[in-house]
Design a protein around this motif. Sequence first.
Motif, PDB file in Angstrom:
ATOM      1  N   ASP A  94       0.843  -1.206   0.000  1.00 28.84           N
ATOM      2  CA  ASP A  94       0.000   0.000   0.000  1.00 28.84           C
ATOM      3  C   ASP A  94       0.877   1.255   0.000  1.00 28.84           C
ATOM      4  O   ASP A  94       0.576   2.242  -0.679  1.00 28.84           O
ATOM      5  CB  ASP A  94      -0.918   0.017   1.228  1.00 28.84           C
ATOM      6  CG  ASP A  94      -2.064  -0.985   1.101  1.00 28.84           C
ATOM      7  OD1 ASP A  94      -2.258  -1.517  -0.014  1.00 28.84           O
ATOM      8  OD2 ASP A  94      -2.755  -1.227   2.109  1.00 28.84           O
ATOM      9  N   ALA A  95       1.958   1.198   0.758  1.00 26.52           N
ATOM     10  CA  ALA A  95       2.856   2.361   0.834  1.00 26.52           C
ATOM     11  C   ALA A  95       3.522   2.608  -0.514  1.00 26.52           C
ATOM     12  O   ALA A  95       3.625   3.747  -0.985  1.00 26.52           O
ATOM     13  CB  ALA A  95       3.904   2.148   1.923  1.00 26.52           C
ATOM     14  N   ILE A 130       1.635   6.546  -6.973  1.00 25.90           N
ATOM     15  CA  ILE A 130       0.569   7.456  -7.420  1.00 25.90           C
ATOM     16  C   ILE A 130       1.039   8.905  -7.327  1.00 25.90           C
ATOM     17  O   ILE A 130       0.849   9.710  -8.244  1.00 25.90           O
ATOM     18  CB  ILE A 130      -0.714   7.256  -6.567  1.00 25.90           C
ATOM     19  CG1 ILE A 130      -1.375   5.915  -6.913  1.00 25.90           C
ATOM     20  CG2 ILE A 130      -1.696   8.407  -6.774  1.00 25.90           C
ATOM     21  CD1 ILE A 130      -2.469   5.493  -5.935  1.00 25.90           C
ATOM     22  N   LEU A 131       1.686   9.252  -6.215  1.00 27.07           N
ATOM     23  CA  LEU A 131       2.127  10.636  -6.024  1.00 27.07           C
ATOM     24  C   LEU A 131       3.204  11.019  -7.038  1.00 27.07           C
ATOM     25  O   LEU A 131       3.187  12.128  -7.588  1.00 27.07           O
ATOM     26  CB  LEU A 131       2.634  10.833  -4.589  1.00 27.07           C
ATOM     27  CG  LEU A 131       1.549  10.743  -3.508  1.00 27.07           C
ATOM     28  CD1 LEU A 131       2.185  10.641  -2.118  1.00 27.07           C
ATOM     29  CD2 LEU A 131       0.623  11.953  -3.567  1.00 27.07           C
ATOM     30  N   LEU A 132       4.134  10.105  -7.306  1.00 26.78           N
ATOM     31  CA  LEU A 132       5.181  10.388  -8.298  1.00 26.78           C
ATOM     32  C   LEU A 132       4.574  10.604  -9.682  1.00 26.78           C
ATOM     33  O   LEU A 132       4.908  11.564 -10.382  1.00 26.78           O
ATOM     34  CB  LEU A 132       6.171   9.214  -8.357  1.00 26.78           C
ATOM     35  CG  LEU A 132       7.234   9.177  -7.251  1.00 26.78           C
ATOM     36  CD1 LEU A 132       7.818   7.771  -7.120  1.00 26.78           C
ATOM     37  CD2 LEU A 132       8.352  10.176  -7.546  1.00 26.78           C
ATOM     38  N   ALA A 165       0.998   4.089  -2.929  1.00 25.42           N
ATOM     39  CA  ALA A 165       0.725   5.502  -2.645  1.00 25.42           C
ATOM     40  C   ALA A 165       1.869   6.379  -3.161  1.00 25.42           C
ATOM     41  O   ALA A 165       1.639   7.419  -3.778  1.00 25.42           O
ATOM     42  CB  ALA A 165       0.535   5.708  -1.138  1.00 25.42           C
ATOM     43  N   ARG A 166       3.092   5.938  -2.943  1.00 27.72           N
ATOM     44  CA  ARG A 166       4.237   6.720  -3.425  1.00 27.72           C
ATOM     45  C   ARG A 166       4.244   6.773  -4.950  1.00 27.72           C
ATOM     46  O   ARG A 166       4.531   7.808  -5.552  1.00 27.72           O
ATOM     47  CB  ARG A 166       5.540   6.126  -2.886  1.00 27.72           C
ATOM     48  CG  ARG A 166       5.668   6.278  -1.368  1.00 27.72           C
ATOM     49  CD  ARG A 166       7.107   6.076  -0.889  1.00 27.72           C
ATOM     50  NE  ARG A 166       7.523   4.679  -0.920  1.00 27.72           N
ATOM     51  CZ  ARG A 166       7.510   3.855   0.144  1.00 27.72           C
ATOM     52  NH1 ARG A 166       7.108   4.311   1.324  1.00 27.72           N
ATOM     53  NH2 ARG A 166       7.924   2.613   0.029  1.00 27.72           N
ATOM     54  N   ASN A 203       2.473  13.859  -9.913  1.00 29.56           N
ATOM     55  CA  ASN A 203       3.304  15.053 -10.054  1.00 29.56           C
ATOM     56  C   ASN A 203       3.839  15.179 -11.477  1.00 29.56           C
ATOM     57  O   ASN A 203       3.931  16.272 -12.034  1.00 29.56           O
ATOM     58  CB  ASN A 203       4.465  15.006  -9.061  1.00 29.56           C
ATOM     59  CG  ASN A 203       5.344  16.235  -9.186  1.00 29.56           C
ATOM     60  OD1 ASN A 203       4.906  17.342  -8.901  1.00 29.56           O
ATOM     61  ND2 ASN A 203       6.567  16.052  -9.653  1.00 29.56           N
TER      62      ASN A 203
END
Lengths: 66, 538
Positions: free
Chosen positions: A33-34, A40-42, A37-38, A45
């Motif tokens: 999950d972590a 998706i954020l990368l 999430a990372r 952006n």
Amino acid sequence: MSDLNTKANIAGADDFYAELLSIHEGRSKEQSDAINARLILLLANHIGDRATLSDAMQKAVTAGQG
Amino acid sequence: MSKIFEVPMYPYARSADQDALTPVRHPVVVIGAGPIGLGVAIDLAQQDVPVVVVDDNDRVSFGSRAICFAKRPLEILDRLGCGAPMVDKGVTWNLGKVFFDERQIYDFNLLDEDGHKNPAFINLQQYYFEEYMINRVRELQAEGKPIELRGGNKVSAIGTHEDHTTLEIDTPEGPYNLEADWLIACDGANSPTRRMLGLDFVGRVFEDNFLIADTIMDPEMQKNFPTERWFWFDPPFNRGQSVLLHKQPDNVWRVDFQIGWDIDREKELKEENIRARLHQMFGDDAKFELEWTSIYTFQCRRMESFRKGRVLFAGDSAHQVSPFGARGANSGLQDTDNLAWKLRLVMDGTAPDSLMDTYSDERVYGADENILNSSRSTDFITPKSDTSRTFRNAVLDLAEAHDFARPLVNSGRLSVPCTYDGSVLNGPDEGGLPVDLRPGSSAKDAPTKDGWLLDRLGDRFQLLAVGVDIPDTLEDGGITVEALRLAADESPQFAQRYLGEASSAVYLMRPDQHVAARWADYNEAAVIAALKTATGRG
């Protein structure tokens, strides 16, 4: 208007998919999950454009709802 | 030596009103001598509106409480004649560090925009803040301005009427009655006025507790703690919660431990428990004294309207937010800034009573902005679901190595001035001028050839013109507009902020230094129409 590309755009689709799975191999649900999430954020952006991001979020919510 | 907050600054003294046969009527009574009550009273008295401030206490804030004051309130305080001693005494800082779990993930420099008289913000104990405001009240009294401060005066009952309110006030010598044309309630988060009038909060409610420890560090220890803002997400010494470390004047360090909603207050406040927390944070050998400790409980919500007939609410009595971003006292001072000039015009009879409704409209808009920012900070700092926590931690982990994630880190968005977009008082926005100064915005400071721009603005309507010929004064319905003629070359910052790409500009400025309307050229009829709009006579 959003520029979200929903046509096939990844060369070597099977390779990509295998790599996506491989980063989760041997990880716990929490670690996966972590990572997701990372990721998706990368990617978010990189896209940057708010309308495109909103469109992608909406399509992610509605896909699979029949 | 006693602390300043242990000394009676305005002890109870008998007023002639207590011996009057019938209750004396005052134009304005303010309940509460905190920063907001004193702010509105000073503003009104400077404009020669007689004002009486009553407070059940007789001294400044017990303990530091609000400690972070932003640029806009400092500008307002400058207009009120008491900003300078605050900035002189206050601590300014530019560097911040963000920690997650056991490690520092990044630091940042605020890089305050240049060409402003006041810093982005200062840290200053609320007791100093109030002391300097009381000094200003005394100064105004010495000048013969109509301002009275009555300590030991506790309002015990309020009656509301169409054109006034009646007050029953308890004193050490027994009760007396007063009447007020206008009542301004600045009596804090637990506002007895609000309760007595049966008004309550609406909106999103969430709650949290903060353990506040004002810590005086041993000189050896001070060396390790520079003047910086340090913020911890989920540190080992406060698992699952946040901690903020901030420096105040006199070598007092503020430590805020977020401790959640379900707590045993008595246990948390025991000195031995607080010391144990601080030792966990600073190390077993740390040497320090505690100046003041407290638990701050906040609820994030506001009143539906900040006006109830002849009663106006300002500051925490009207709205409450989390402490992240320092939006409490800072927004309260923006309330008073908005309120005072409107009330004077309505009391003079030059503006209709409905102008006071726009006080509520504009400041409710400001409160909603603060509640939104505050809610978002709280959602980041205290994730409400597993997924929310996963994303929060992902942002923090990425921020350590990648710049892009740092703007997503939310440890509180610092208070910035509210722009009253969509206010009924706003006039035309013409001339292709910089968007940051659109109608509804507060003026931006800039150097001019005759000093700081904001020192030349405020307390009356003004027409600020650059590269355009305007008359010395304009008048409409008893309201005068004064000319402020400026040149494009006052300073690069001035040109950039007020002209941008344009070669000329005319700004109609309100007495609270907010932009009412703007154009590229001067047209008398357009300015008069905008003045009518800005004073609720449109």
